[in-house]
Scaffold this motif. Structure first.
Motif, PDB file in Angstrom:
ATOM      1  N   ARG A   1      39.458  40.400  39.614  1.00  8.10           N
ATOM      2  CA  ARG A   1      39.414  40.022  38.237  1.00  8.10           C
ATOM      3  C   ARG A   1      39.281  38.423  38.225  1.00  8.10           C
ATOM      4  N   ARG A   2      40.026  37.745  38.914  1.00  8.75           N
ATOM      5  CA  ARG A   2      39.993  36.486  38.899  1.00  8.75           C
ATOM      6  C   ARG A   2      38.937  35.894  39.348  1.00  8.75           C
ATOM      7  N   LEU A   3      38.038  36.619  40.420  1.00  7.90           N
ATOM      8  CA  LEU A   3      36.771  35.998  40.953  1.00  7.90           C
ATOM      9  C   LEU A   3      35.474  36.529  40.145  1.00  7.90           C
ATOM     10  N   GLN A   4      35.984  37.363  39.162  1.00 11.05           N
ATOM     11  CA  GLN A   4      34.786  37.602  38.237  1.00 11.05           C
ATOM     12  C   GLN A   4      34.514  36.464  37.180  1.00 11.05           C
ATOM     13  N   GLU A   5      35.599  35.590  37.155  1.00  5.12           N
ATOM     14  CA  GLU A   5      35.630  34.567  36.217  1.00  5.12           C
ATOM     15  C   GLU A   5      35.305  33.082  36.746  1.00  5.12           C
ATOM     16  N   SER A   6      35.534  33.149  38.018  1.00  7.74           N
ATOM     17  CA  SER A   6      35.536  31.718  38.729  1.00  7.74           C
ATOM     18  C   SER A   6      34.926  31.845  40.218  1.00  7.74           C
ATOM     19  N   ARG A   7      34.353  30.989  40.452  1.00  3.34           N
ATOM     20  CA  ARG A   7      33.624  30.863  42.017  1.00  3.34           C
ATOM     21  C   ARG A   7      34.642  30.988  43.104  1.00  3.34           C
ATOM     22  N   TYR A   8      35.652  30.326  43.052  1.00  2.75           N
ATOM     23  CA  TYR A   8      36.948  30.246  43.884  1.00  2.75           C
ATOM     24  C   TYR A   8      38.347  30.965  43.038  1.00  2.75           C
ATOM     25  N   LEU A   9      39.401  30.979  44.008  1.00  6.87           N
ATOM     26  CA  LEU A   9      40.496  31.556  43.245  1.00  6.87           C
ATOM     27  C   LEU A   9      41.200  30.455  42.447  1.00  6.87           C
ATOM     28  N   ALA A  10      40.972  29.107  42.567  1.00  9.75           N
ATOM     29  CA  ALA A  10      41.769  28.303  41.597  1.00  9.75           C
ATOM     30  C   ALA A  10      40.769  27.599  40.744  1.00  9.75           C
ATOM     31  N   GLY A  11      39.331  27.912  40.703  1.00  5.18           N
ATOM     32  CA  GLY A  11      38.320  27.651  39.875  1.00  5.18           C
ATOM     33  C   GLY A  11      36.871  27.413  40.425  1.00  5.18           C
ATOM     34  N   ASP A  12      36.451  26.379  40.357  1.00  9.62           N
ATOM     35  CA  ASP A  12      35.100  26.049  41.040  1.00  9.62           C
ATOM     36  C   ASP A  12      35.175  25.441  42.418  1.00  9.62           C
TER      37      ASP A  12
ATOM     38  N   ARG B   1      39.355  50.296  55.032  1.00 11.78           N
ATOM     39  CA  ARG B   1      38.777  50.087  54.124  1.00 11.78           C
ATOM     40  C   ARG B   1      38.068  51.195  53.214  1.00 11.78           C
ATOM     41  N   GLU B   2      37.681  52.164  53.855  1.00 19.56           N
ATOM     42  CA  GLU B   2      37.259  53.479  53.344  1.00 19.56           C
ATOM     43  C   GLU B   2      38.540  54.089  52.394  1.00 19.56           C
ATOM     44  N   PHE B   3      39.826  54.153  53.135  1.00 19.67           N
ATOM     45  CA  PHE B   3      41.021  54.847  52.519  1.00 19.67           C
ATOM     46  C   PHE B   3      41.036  53.943  51.184  1.00 19.67           C
ATOM     47  N   LEU B   4      40.986  52.731  51.035  1.00 14.92           N
ATOM     48  CA  LEU B   4      41.475  52.111  49.886  1.00 14.92           C
ATOM     49  C   LEU B   4      40.116  51.685  48.816  1.00 14.92           C
ATOM     50  N   SER B   5      39.001  52.336  49.344  1.00 16.27           N
ATOM     51  CA  SER B   5      37.739  52.102  48.670  1.00 16.27           C
ATOM     52  C   SER B   5      37.450  50.664  48.238  1.00 16.27           C
ATOM     53  N   ILE B   6      37.624  49.856  49.295  1.00 22.26           N
ATOM     54  CA  ILE B   6      37.607  48.240  49.257  1.00 22.26           C
ATOM     55  C   ILE B   6      36.164  48.016  48.695  1.00 22.26           C
ATOM     56  N   GLN B   7      35.193  48.620  49.025  1.00 19.63           N
ATOM     57  CA  GLN B   7      33.555  48.378  48.624  1.00 19.63           C
ATOM     58  C   GLN B   7      33.682  48.182  47.061  1.00 19.63           C
ATOM     59  N   ASP B   8      34.465  48.805  46.189  1.00 21.31           N
ATOM     60  CA  ASP B   8      34.655  48.766  44.821  1.00 21.31           C
ATOM     61  C   ASP B   8      34.860  47.442  44.526  1.00 21.31           C
ATOM     62  N   TYR B   9      35.533  46.504  44.967  1.00 19.77           N
ATOM     63  CA  TYR B   9      35.708  45.176  44.706  1.00 19.77           C
ATOM     64  C   TYR B   9      34.656  44.451  44.774  1.00 19.77           C
ATOM     65  N   HIS B  10      33.574  44.036  43.703  1.00 18.48           N
ATOM     66  CA  HIS B  10      32.634  43.324  44.284  1.00 18.48           C
ATOM     67  C   HIS B  10      32.792  41.982  44.188  1.00 18.48           C
ATOM     68  N   ALA B  11      33.479  41.284  43.467  1.00 17.66           N
ATOM     69  CA  ALA B  11      33.735  39.966  43.208  1.00 17.66           C
ATOM     70  C   ALA B  11      34.326  39.555  44.477  1.00 17.66           C
ATOM     71  N   VAL B  12      35.414  40.129  44.978  1.00 17.21           N
ATOM     72  CA  VAL B  12      36.053  39.865  46.331  1.00 17.21           C
ATOM     73  C   VAL B  12      35.010  39.839  47.268  1.00 17.21           C
ATOM     74  N   ASP B  13      34.348  40.706  47.577  1.00 22.98           N
ATOM     75  CA  ASP B  13      33.287  41.025  48.416  1.00 22.98           C
ATOM     76  C   ASP B  13      32.348  39.746  48.419  1.00 22.98           C
ATOM     77  N   ARG B  14      31.768  39.298  47.217  1.00 18.79           N
ATOM     78  CA  ARG B  14      30.997  37.897  46.996  1.00 18.79           C
ATOM     79  C   ARG B  14      31.736  36.764  47.706  1.00 18.79           C
ATOM     80  N   TRP B  15      32.789  36.550  47.174  1.00 21.69           N
ATOM     81  CA  TRP B  15      33.899  35.700  47.731  1.00 21.69           C
ATOM     82  C   TRP B  15      33.975  35.638  49.078  1.00 21.69           C
ATOM     83  N   VAL B  16      34.293  36.703  49.747  1.00 20.69           N
ATOM     84  CA  VAL B  16      34.531  36.808  51.181  1.00 20.69           C
ATOM     85  C   VAL B  16      33.507  36.592  52.115  1.00 20.69           C
TER      86      VAL B  16
END
Length: 281
Positions: A189-200, A226-241
């Motif tokens: 949710r945080r990474l949907q609104e900012s590039r990095y965790l603390a902002g830009d 990864r499969e057990f927790l459906s990590i692929q669903d967290y798209h903003a985290v994936d982009r940031w990682v």
């Protein structure tokens, strides 16, 4: 299903818990072996292993070097599975007996720094880097300590009961799976609104969180987590990682203290940039 566990009136360390860590876990923080820590030529001495917590410190040092700071360091592997962290030398640097630990020799007296979050703060403050601009400092610290609190749930909680425990138990697995997914949702949710965790701006908040979250995103944490927790669903985290994974300093830092995998992915000691030659960075 095994019989329910009934706790005794007084717990005793004689109880056998099993699992891969049964041979090293004890309820005492006292050193177990007499051994000095090695020291190299640099003023910063890092004692670590390439676990998520250990990677925080080595990534930070490599980021400082990448940014042009005088942060050359010697990196030494502490093999926790063999009990290196219980030596007199290591306990003198970190009385908690956990990696990573840093010895800072830049001043008139040696300064020990232990706990990964403290190491990031110490280096950020002393070099004036990756701490965020003044207006964002509180946000940086908030996300840094969010990760410091989240790590034990991901590793000691979920990782232990899902992957390492000798017996799979529904209650603790459900409890910690719920919490890991909640933490991923917080970050997403945080990474949907900012590039990095603390902002830009890329900061120690990202350096702290990246090794833990990336291990789940890349599927290197705890078997099929990864499969057990459906990590692929967290798209903003994936982009940031994936953005952070492309940073040259991150690729180098993740290798320091790595003792598993093919030789090109291992780096037991780090003393200069030349040590990365021929490595898969």
């Amino acid at each position: 299903m095994s019989d329910p566990y009934v706790p005794p009136a007084v717990w005793s360390p004689d109880t056998v818990s099993g699992g891969v860590f049964a041979g090293i876990n004890r309820p005492s923080a006292a050193p177990r072996i007499e051994a000095e820590l090695p020291r190299g030529q640099h003023q910063l001495q890092l004692y670590t292993l390439a676990t998520p917590n250990g990677q925080k410190a080595s990534i930070m040092l490599e980021e400082l070097l990448e940014a042009g700071h005088a942060a050359e360091y010697d990196g030494w592997t502490i093999e926790i599975g063999q009990g290196d962290q219980f030596s007199t030398g290591f306990i003198a640097v970190n009385p908690n007996g956990k990696i990573p630990a840093l010895l800072d020799l830049r001043g008139p007296q040696p300064v020990r720094v232990f706990e990964s979050g403290a190491i990031l703060l110490h280096l950020s403050d002393s070099f004036g880097a990756f701490g965020g601009r003044a207006a964002a400092r509180a946000e940086v610290l908030s996300w840094l300590f969010w990760q410091v609190g989240a790590g034990p749930f991901m590793g000691g909680g979920f990782g232990h009961f899902y992957h390492y425990a000798p017996e799979k138990l529904e209650y603790p697995i459900n409890r910690y799976a719920m919490e890991v997914k909640r933490l991923f949702d917080v970050a997403d949710r945080r990474l949907q609104e900012s590039r990095y965790l603390a902002g830009d701006e890329y900061t120690i908040a990202d350096i702290a969180s990246y090794p833990w979250l990336s291990a789940f995103v890349f599927g290197t944490a705890y078997g099929d987590a990864r499969e057990f927790l459906s990590i692929q669903d967290y798209h903003a985290v994936d982009r940031w990682v994936r953005e952070i994974a492309d940073r040259p300093a991150v690729r180098r830092g993740r290798l320091v203290g790595r003792v598993t995998g093919p030789p090109e992915k291992q780096l037991r000691e780090r003393h200069s940039p030349a040590d990365f030659a021929g490595k898969d960075v």
